[in-house]
Design an enzyme around this catalytic site. Structure first.
Site, PDB file in Angstrom:
ATOM      1  N   VAL A  48       8.154   6.388   0.265  1.00  0.00           N
ATOM      2  CA  VAL A  48       8.899   5.213  -0.226  1.00  0.00           C
ATOM      3  C   VAL A  48      10.091   5.639  -1.081  1.00  0.00           C
ATOM      4  O   VAL A  48      11.158   5.019  -1.030  1.00  0.00           O
ATOM      5  CB  VAL A  48       7.948   4.257  -0.996  1.00  0.00           C
ATOM      6  CG1 VAL A  48       8.695   2.998  -1.422  1.00  0.00           C
ATOM      7  CG2 VAL A  48       6.742   3.881  -0.145  1.00  0.00           C
ATOM      8  N   GLU A  98      -2.361   5.425   2.578  1.00  0.00           N
ATOM      9  CA  GLU A  98      -2.349   5.834   1.170  1.00  0.00           C
ATOM     10  C   GLU A  98      -2.639   7.336   1.075  1.00  0.00           C
ATOM     11  O   GLU A  98      -3.153   7.933   2.017  1.00  0.00           O
ATOM     12  CB  GLU A  98      -3.419   5.061   0.398  1.00  0.00           C
ATOM     13  CG  GLU A  98      -3.155   3.574   0.299  1.00  0.00           C
ATOM     14  CD  GLU A  98      -1.815   3.268  -0.358  1.00  0.00           C
ATOM     15  OE1 GLU A  98      -1.593   3.643  -1.515  1.00  0.00           O
ATOM     16  OE2 GLU A  98      -0.969   2.638   0.302  1.00  0.00           O
ATOM     17  N   GLY A 143       3.404   7.790   7.774  1.00  0.00           N
ATOM     18  CA  GLY A 143       3.658   7.413   6.370  1.00  0.00           C
ATOM     19  C   GLY A 143       3.100   6.060   5.990  1.00  0.00           C
ATOM     20  O   GLY A 143       3.474   5.493   4.974  1.00  0.00           O
ATOM     21  N   GLY A 174       4.312  -4.694   2.128  1.00  0.00           N
ATOM     22  CA  GLY A 174       5.507  -3.903   2.465  1.00  0.00           C
ATOM     23  C   GLY A 174       6.801  -4.680   2.338  1.00  0.00           C
ATOM     24  O   GLY A 174       7.184  -5.108   1.251  1.00  0.00           O
ATOM     25  N   LYS A 176      -4.116  -5.840  -3.100  1.00  0.00           N
ATOM     26  CA  LYS A 176      -3.036  -6.782  -2.763  1.00  0.00           C
ATOM     27  C   LYS A 176      -3.493  -8.231  -2.874  1.00  0.00           C
ATOM     28  O   LYS A 176      -2.767  -9.074  -3.401  1.00  0.00           O
ATOM     29  CB  LYS A 176      -2.531  -6.476  -1.349  1.00  0.00           C
ATOM     30  CG  LYS A 176      -1.810  -5.127  -1.272  1.00  0.00           C
ATOM     31  CD  LYS A 176      -1.628  -4.688   0.175  1.00  0.00           C
ATOM     32  CE  LYS A 176      -0.864  -3.378   0.291  1.00  0.00           C
ATOM     33  NZ  LYS A 176      -0.935  -2.803   1.635  1.00  0.00           N
ATOM     34  N   ASP A 195      -7.221  -1.031  -0.645  1.00  0.00           N
ATOM     35  CA  ASP A 195      -5.793  -1.342  -0.706  1.00  0.00           C
ATOM     36  C   ASP A 195      -5.565  -2.842  -0.463  1.00  0.00           C
ATOM     37  O   ASP A 195      -4.828  -3.497  -1.208  1.00  0.00           O
ATOM     38  CB  ASP A 195      -5.051  -0.503   0.346  1.00  0.00           C
ATOM     39  CG  ASP A 195      -3.569  -0.793   0.358  1.00  0.00           C
ATOM     40  OD1 ASP A 195      -2.875  -0.345  -0.575  1.00  0.00           O
ATOM     41  OD2 ASP A 195      -3.106  -1.490   1.265  1.00  0.00           O
TER      42      ASP A 195
HETATM   43  P1  NDP Z   1       3.774   9.654  -1.096  1.00  0.00           P
HETATM   44  O1  NDP Z   1       2.512  10.383  -1.322  1.00  0.00           O
HETATM   45  O2  NDP Z   1       4.502   9.831   0.177  1.00  0.00           O
HETATM   46  O3  NDP Z   1       4.806   9.991  -2.269  1.00  0.00           O
HETATM   47  C1  NDP Z   1       4.481  10.019  -3.620  1.00  0.00           C
HETATM   48  C2  NDP Z   1       5.425  10.976  -4.305  1.00  0.00           C
HETATM   49  O4  NDP Z   1       5.250  10.849  -5.691  1.00  0.00           O
HETATM   50  C3  NDP Z   1       5.159  12.466  -3.983  1.00  0.00           C
HETATM   51  O5  NDP Z   1       5.809  12.856  -2.798  1.00  0.00           O
HETATM   52  C4  NDP Z   1       5.707  13.136  -5.215  1.00  0.00           C
HETATM   53  O6  NDP Z   1       7.112  13.198  -5.149  1.00  0.00           O
HETATM   54  C5  NDP Z   1       5.395  12.134  -6.304  1.00  0.00           C
HETATM   55  N1  NDP Z   1       4.132  12.440  -6.980  1.00  0.00           N
HETATM   56  C6  NDP Z   1       2.935  11.878  -6.745  1.00  0.00           C
HETATM   57  N2  NDP Z   1       2.016  12.355  -7.590  1.00  0.00           N
HETATM   58  C7  NDP Z   1       2.659  13.243  -8.392  1.00  0.00           C
HETATM   59  C8  NDP Z   1       2.240  14.080  -9.462  1.00  0.00           C
HETATM   60  N3  NDP Z   1       0.993  14.075  -9.904  1.00  0.00           N
HETATM   61  N4  NDP Z   1       3.156  14.857 -10.030  1.00  0.00           N
HETATM   62  C9  NDP Z   1       4.410  14.865  -9.596  1.00  0.00           C
HETATM   63  N5  NDP Z   1       4.869  14.107  -8.580  1.00  0.00           N
HETATM   64  C10 NDP Z   1       3.986  13.301  -7.993  1.00  0.00           C
HETATM   65  O7  NDP Z   1       3.437   8.115  -1.345  1.00  0.00           O
HETATM   66  P2  NDP Z   1       4.195   6.842  -0.802  1.00  0.00           P
HETATM   67  O8  NDP Z   1       5.644   7.020  -0.932  1.00  0.00           O
HETATM   68  O9  NDP Z   1       3.614   6.462   0.501  1.00  0.00           O
HETATM   69  O10 NDP Z   1       3.670   5.750  -1.840  1.00  0.00           O
HETATM   70  C11 NDP Z   1       4.233   5.593  -3.111  1.00  0.00           C
HETATM   71  C12 NDP Z   1       3.763   4.272  -3.685  1.00  0.00           C
HETATM   72  O11 NDP Z   1       4.182   3.216  -2.836  1.00  0.00           O
HETATM   73  C13 NDP Z   1       2.245   4.129  -3.792  1.00  0.00           C
HETATM   74  O12 NDP Z   1       1.939   3.346  -4.914  1.00  0.00           O
HETATM   75  C14 NDP Z   1       1.874   3.386  -2.523  1.00  0.00           C
HETATM   76  O13 NDP Z   1       0.674   2.668  -2.653  1.00  0.00           O
HETATM   77  C15 NDP Z   1       3.062   2.450  -2.433  1.00  0.00           C
HETATM   78  N6  NDP Z   1       3.331   1.896  -1.132  1.00  0.00           N
HETATM   79  C16 NDP Z   1       3.446   2.725  -0.053  1.00  0.00           C
HETATM   80  C17 NDP Z   1       3.779   2.212   1.178  1.00  0.00           C
HETATM   81  C18 NDP Z   1       3.935   3.064   2.385  1.00  0.00           C
HETATM   82  O14 NDP Z   1       4.164   2.513   3.464  1.00  0.00           O
HETATM   83  N7  NDP Z   1       3.827   4.382   2.285  1.00  0.00           N
HETATM   84  C19 NDP Z   1       3.996   0.767   1.336  1.00  0.00           C
HETATM   85  C20 NDP Z   1       3.873  -0.021   0.124  1.00  0.00           C
HETATM   86  C21 NDP Z   1       3.545   0.553  -1.046  1.00  0.00           C
HETATM   87  P3  NDP Z   1       7.877  14.549  -4.764  1.00  0.00           P
HETATM   88  O15 NDP Z   1       7.357  14.916  -3.415  1.00  0.00           O
HETATM   89  O16 NDP Z   1       9.311  14.159  -4.753  1.00  0.00           O
HETATM   90  O17 NDP Z   1       7.552  15.555  -5.822  1.00  0.00           O
HETATM   91  N1  HSE Z   2      -1.293   2.073   2.935  1.00  0.00           N
HETATM   92  C1  HSE Z   2      -0.691   0.780   2.881  1.00  0.00           C
HETATM   93  C2  HSE Z   2      -0.922   0.062   4.194  1.00  0.00           C
HETATM   94  C3  HSE Z   2       0.765   0.903   2.596  1.00  0.00           C
HETATM   95  O1  HSE Z   2      -1.314   0.702   5.165  1.00  0.00           O
HETATM   96  O2  HSE Z   2      -0.721  -1.145   4.248  1.00  0.00           O
HETATM   97  C4  HSE Z   2       1.450  -0.413   2.341  1.00  0.00           C
HETATM   98  O3  HSE Z   2       1.034  -0.978   1.141  1.00  0.00           O
END
Ligand code: NDP
Ligand code: HSE
Length: 436
Positions: free
Chosen positions: A14, A190, A187, A134, A205, A201
């Site tokens: 994201v 979770e 992607g 989303g 929501k 999840d």
């Molecule tokens: P990812 O795992 O892809 O990305 C999370 C990023 O956060 C990592 O890549 C890292 O960034 C950083 N990060 C996480 N934990 C740590 C840590 N302990 N220390 C340092 N950096 C950390 O997750 P998503 O992007 O999929 O999800 C992010 C949020 O969005 C979550 O809350 C998820 O529930 C929410 N979400 C996700 C959706 C989806 O479709 N994926 C849809 C709707 C909501 P880096 O790599 O830059 O270091």
């Molecule tokens: N893991 C979540 C899903 C991401 O599959 O709906 C969006 O919140």
């Protein structure tokens, strides 16, 4: 007007999508907002990735606390996820007077009350459109578009990963584990995919939406959770033969007895629009007293759809930064003093209809015994079919009930399972007609 400075925490799925949307649509966004959005600072463990993605001049740090404490950051965009360091960072940002945009439904569902109270104290906004469904602007709809209504119920397909798995299993006969891997690759899932497939999840929501709909505190502990991991492909097939599809639904409903809040696989008549929402798409049905039924549909997960919601919140927050706090839409849709706890109904007290599958000895009188035990609990049968004889001696009986209170069905099932002729535990799946 000076651009608004944002600090992004995390460049995962994201986070990367958010940078892409902000850069790709920068001119259109500035036309809407009347000012630019400046990616002032980014926290990531991968500096090279950030250099490749972000505009020249973006400050890049491996220390996320630098972002949340930086005096020039106006809005912190939290895209780490979870309730570990993400929680510490968001709370620290609020204490430093930063407005928050987050996609983190777990954080909001489990600690929303504490967070909104702290934000009110520090006069900052917490925006979370991306946390639910989303790219669908359902939070905006519940907080603003439907504000004239008394909302009766919400039912939604709100986990893209589970819906993707169920759709691929149904349409292509794919194996559960293979489709889950594909959802991870795309992607959608979770960080810990058990949150998707065990209903957590979706529970996060529906808990958030329930609070927004009914003006109650966020109360995840009251949410009943049942995921799709134990669904048997036989039930998907039998449901289909009977004119139903099985979907993982989040449901919240207000009745005189209290509020229902639950996530579970659900049989839906195939004629309902929700039954035809497939793949990673989400849909949320809201039933409210003045408008009636509304349905919101769109991509429920993935980088760009989710980033669309994140960036909408950045735009909204930027517009409201200078506004008096009394002019802002309250985080939970209702004035904080009007947010009131209400009775949350235990599952035994909910009202639903049910699909039951019983494996029993194929001999005269068994059907009658089963029907009798249901009748003894006042559970009325809508349809009863025998699905065939499995091994020459065991029959599979599928029963659809009329609407009843759950404890009565459970009592009938307990009695049926004591019959010497019944071979296995009875399978029970809830059914919704979505008429209220
Ligand atoms: P990812 O795992 O892809 O990305 C999370 C990023 O956060 C990592 O890549 C890292 O960034 C950083 N990060 C996480 N934990 C740590 C840590 N302990 N220390 C340092 N950096 C950390 O997750 P998503 O992007 O999929 O999800 C992010 C949020 O969005 C979550 O809350 C998820 O529930 C929410 N979400 C996700 C959706 C989806 O479709 N994926 C849809 C709707 C909501 P880096 O790599 O830059 O270091
Ligand atoms: N893991 C979540 C899903 C991401 O599959 O709906 C969006 O919140």
């Amino acid at each position: 007007m000076k651009p608004v400075n944002i600090g992004i925490l995390g460049l995962g799925t994201v986070g990367r999508g958010t940078v892409e949307v902000l850069r790709g649509n920068a001119a259109e966004i500035a036309r809407r907002l009347g000012r630019g959005v400046n990616i002032f600072m980014v926290s990531t463990r991968d500096e090279a990735k950030a250099r490749a993605l972000c505009p020249d001049g973006t400050r890049i740090t491996a220390d996320p606390f630098e972002v949340v404490r930086h005096p020039e950051v106006d809005i912190v965009v939290e895209l780490f996820g979870g309730t570990g360091i993400a929680k510490e960072l968001v709370f620290e940002a609020v204490r430093h007077g930063k407005h928050i945009v987050t996609a983190n439904k777990k954080l909001l569902a489990e600690h929303g009350g504490e967070l909104f109270a702290l934000a009110e104290k520090h006069n900052v906004m917490v925006q979370f459109e991306a946390a639910v469904a989303g790219g669908i602007p359902i939070i905006k709809a519940l907080r603003e578009g439907l504000a004239a209504n008394r909302i009766r119920s919400i039912a939604g397909i709100i986990n893209g990963t589970s819906n993707f798995i169920l759709s691929e299993m149904r349409e292509k006969g794919s194996a559960f584990a293979d489709v889950l891997k594909e959802a991870q690759r795309l992607g959608y899932a979770e960080a810990d995919p058990t949150f998707d497939i065990e209903g957590h999840d979706a529970g996060h929501k529906i808990t958030i939406m329930s609070a927004l709909a009914f003006g109650t505190p966020v109360n995840f502990s009251a949410c009943y959770l049942e995921g799709i991991s134990k669904l048997d492909s036989r039930d998907i097939k039998y449901a289909e033969e009977l004119g139903y599809r099985i979907k993982l639904l989040g449901i919240t409903r207000r009745s005189e007895k209290g509020i229902e809040l639950r996530v579970h696989p659900t049989l839906l008549p195939e004629s309902r629009l929700l039954a035809n929402v497939n793949g990673v798409m989400n849909a949320v049905r809201v039933n409210a007293d003045m408008v009636g039924e509304t349905l919101f549909y769109g991509a429920g997960a993935g980088a760009l759809p989710t980033a669309s919601a994140v960036v909408a919140d950045i735009i909204d927050t930027s517009r409201l930064i200078a506004a008096d706090s009394g002019q802002r839409v309250p985080s939970l849709a209702f004035q904080p003093a009007q947010v009131q706890a209400q009775t949350m109904l235990p599952m035994d007290e909910i009202t639903s209809s049910y699909y039951l599958r019983v494996q029993a000895e194929d001999k005269p009188g068994v059907l009658g015994q089963i029907a009798g035990l249901l009748a003894a609990q006042n559970v009325s049968i809508e349809a009863l079919i025998q699905k065939g004889v499995l091994d020459g001696r065991t029959a599979e009986i599928v029963i659809l009930t009329h609407s009843t209170v759950e404890k009565h069905v459970k009592a009938a099932i307990a009695a049926i399972e004591t019959l010497g002729t019944v071979r296995e535990k009875v399978v029970m799946i809830r059914m919704e007609s979505l008429h209220d």
